[in-house]
Design a protein around this motif. Structure first.
Motif, PDB file in Angstrom:
ATOM      1  N   LYS A  88     -49.413  -2.450  21.860  1.00 48.43           N
ATOM      2  CA  LYS A  88     -48.439  -2.975  21.970  1.00 48.43           C
ATOM      3  C   LYS A  88     -47.029  -2.503  21.248  1.00 48.43           C
ATOM      4  O   LYS A  88     -47.040  -4.009  20.595  1.00 48.43           O
ATOM      5  CB  LYS A  88     -48.945  -4.125  22.476  1.00 48.43           C
ATOM      6  N   GLN A  89     -47.485  -2.192  20.537  1.00 47.66           N
ATOM      7  CA  GLN A  89     -45.975  -1.938  18.882  1.00 47.66           C
ATOM      8  C   GLN A  89     -45.059  -2.517  19.570  1.00 47.66           C
ATOM      9  O   GLN A  89     -44.382  -2.651  21.228  1.00 47.66           O
ATOM     10  CB  GLN A  89     -45.865  -0.575  18.754  1.00 47.66           C
ATOM     11  N   THR A  90     -44.326  -3.329  18.806  1.00 50.46           N
ATOM     12  CA  THR A  90     -42.918  -4.174  18.571  1.00 50.46           C
ATOM     13  C   THR A  90     -42.425  -3.853  17.524  1.00 50.46           C
ATOM     14  O   THR A  90     -42.533  -3.971  16.836  1.00 50.46           O
ATOM     15  CB  THR A  90     -43.303  -5.068  19.421  1.00 50.46           C
ATOM     16  N   THR A  91     -40.693  -4.227  17.519  1.00 51.90           N
ATOM     17  CA  THR A  91     -40.308  -4.426  16.364  1.00 51.90           C
ATOM     18  C   THR A  91     -39.623  -5.934  16.376  1.00 51.90           C
ATOM     19  O   THR A  91     -39.636  -6.554  17.668  1.00 51.90           O
ATOM     20  CB  THR A  91     -38.946  -3.504  16.078  1.00 51.90           C
ATOM     21  N   ASP A 123     -49.636   6.511  19.965  1.00 47.28           N
ATOM     22  CA  ASP A 123     -48.605   7.331  19.600  1.00 47.28           C
ATOM     23  C   ASP A 123     -49.154   8.715  20.077  1.00 47.28           C
ATOM     24  O   ASP A 123     -47.813   9.701  20.942  1.00 47.28           O
ATOM     25  CB  ASP A 123     -47.662   7.294  18.727  1.00 47.28           C
ATOM     26  N   THR A 124     -49.763   9.513  20.086  1.00 44.65           N
ATOM     27  CA  THR A 124     -49.492  11.255  21.030  1.00 44.65           C
ATOM     28  C   THR A 124     -50.159  11.467  21.940  1.00 44.65           C
ATOM     29  O   THR A 124     -49.335  11.618  22.565  1.00 44.65           O
ATOM     30  CB  THR A 124     -51.426  11.205  19.692  1.00 44.65           C
ATOM     31  N   ILE A 125     -51.134  10.504  22.121  1.00 45.48           N
ATOM     32  CA  ILE A 125     -51.426  10.233  23.860  1.00 45.48           C
ATOM     33  C   ILE A 125     -49.411   9.433  24.426  1.00 45.48           C
ATOM     34  O   ILE A 125     -49.326  10.804  26.030  1.00 45.48           O
ATOM     35  CB  ILE A 125     -52.038   9.440  24.106  1.00 45.48           C
ATOM     36  N   LYS A 126     -49.166   8.884  24.263  1.00 46.14           N
ATOM     37  CA  LYS A 126     -47.926   8.217  24.428  1.00 46.14           C
ATOM     38  C   LYS A 126     -47.144  10.083  25.206  1.00 46.14           C
ATOM     39  O   LYS A 126     -46.358   9.802  26.157  1.00 46.14           O
ATOM     40  CB  LYS A 126     -47.520   7.316  24.061  1.00 46.14           C
ATOM     41  N   LEU A 127     -47.034  10.252  23.711  1.00 40.44           N
ATOM     42  CA  LEU A 127     -45.732  12.035  23.537  1.00 40.44           C
ATOM     43  C   LEU A 127     -46.282  12.546  24.387  1.00 40.44           C
ATOM     44  O   LEU A 127     -44.935  13.511  25.148  1.00 40.44           O
ATOM     45  CB  LEU A 127     -45.097  11.726  22.292  1.00 40.44           C
ATOM     46  N   LYS A 128     -47.385  12.737  25.364  1.00 42.74           N
ATOM     47  CA  LYS A 128     -48.269  13.155  25.893  1.00 42.74           C
ATOM     48  C   LYS A 128     -47.095  12.870  27.703  1.00 42.74           C
ATOM     49  O   LYS A 128     -47.672  14.119  28.237  1.00 42.74           O
ATOM     50  CB  LYS A 128     -48.999  14.084  25.838  1.00 42.74           C
TER      51      LYS A 128
END
Length: 129
Positions: A88-91, A123-128
């Motif tokens: 749930k990354q956010t800025t 991040d790796t899964i999301k980018l795939k």
């Protein structure tokens, strides 16, 4: 980069936006979050991971919610057992940071490294996709 090194690992109270369904408008809640190091966006913004108690287990992700021990939560200024939500990354803007509760990197560097690794896996899964 010095700024991120100073803030990275800090557990802070910050404002998170949410949509109020009853009133049909956006509002903010004060919530704890973990500021991540090594992800500088600018001098004024930080990448953070929300911290939640997850009382409703249907929102729990066994793969990407990192469970902190109750003892560690207390050491970090958190009053209940909490989960760091690595997916749930956010800025946030620096102006949205309130109180600093604790420093995960200082209190338990091993847990901090595990959280960073879990975030990278997501991040790796999301980018795939």
């Amino acid at each position: 980069m010095k700024n991120m090194q100073m803030w990275g690992g800090k557990i802070v109270i910050t404002l998170f936006p949410y949509y109020n369904v009853q009133n049909h408008h956006y509002a903010y809640k004060a919530r704890p979050a973990l500021i991540m190091a090594g992800y500088p966006l600018s001098d004024e913004e930080f990448l953070v991971l929300p911290i939640a108690t997850l009382k409703r287990r249907e929102f729990y992700s066994p793969q990407f919610d990192y469970c902190l021990s109750l003892q560690l939560c207390h050491q970090l200024g958190l009053h209940e057992q909490c989960f760091i939500r690595c997916h749930k990354q956010t800025t946030i803007n620096k102006a949205m940071i309130g109180q600093i509760l604790g420093d995960l990197k200082q209190v338990d560097a091993h847990v901090y490294k595990e959280v960073v690794q879990l975030m990278r896996e997501y991040d790796t899964i999301k980018l795939k996709l």
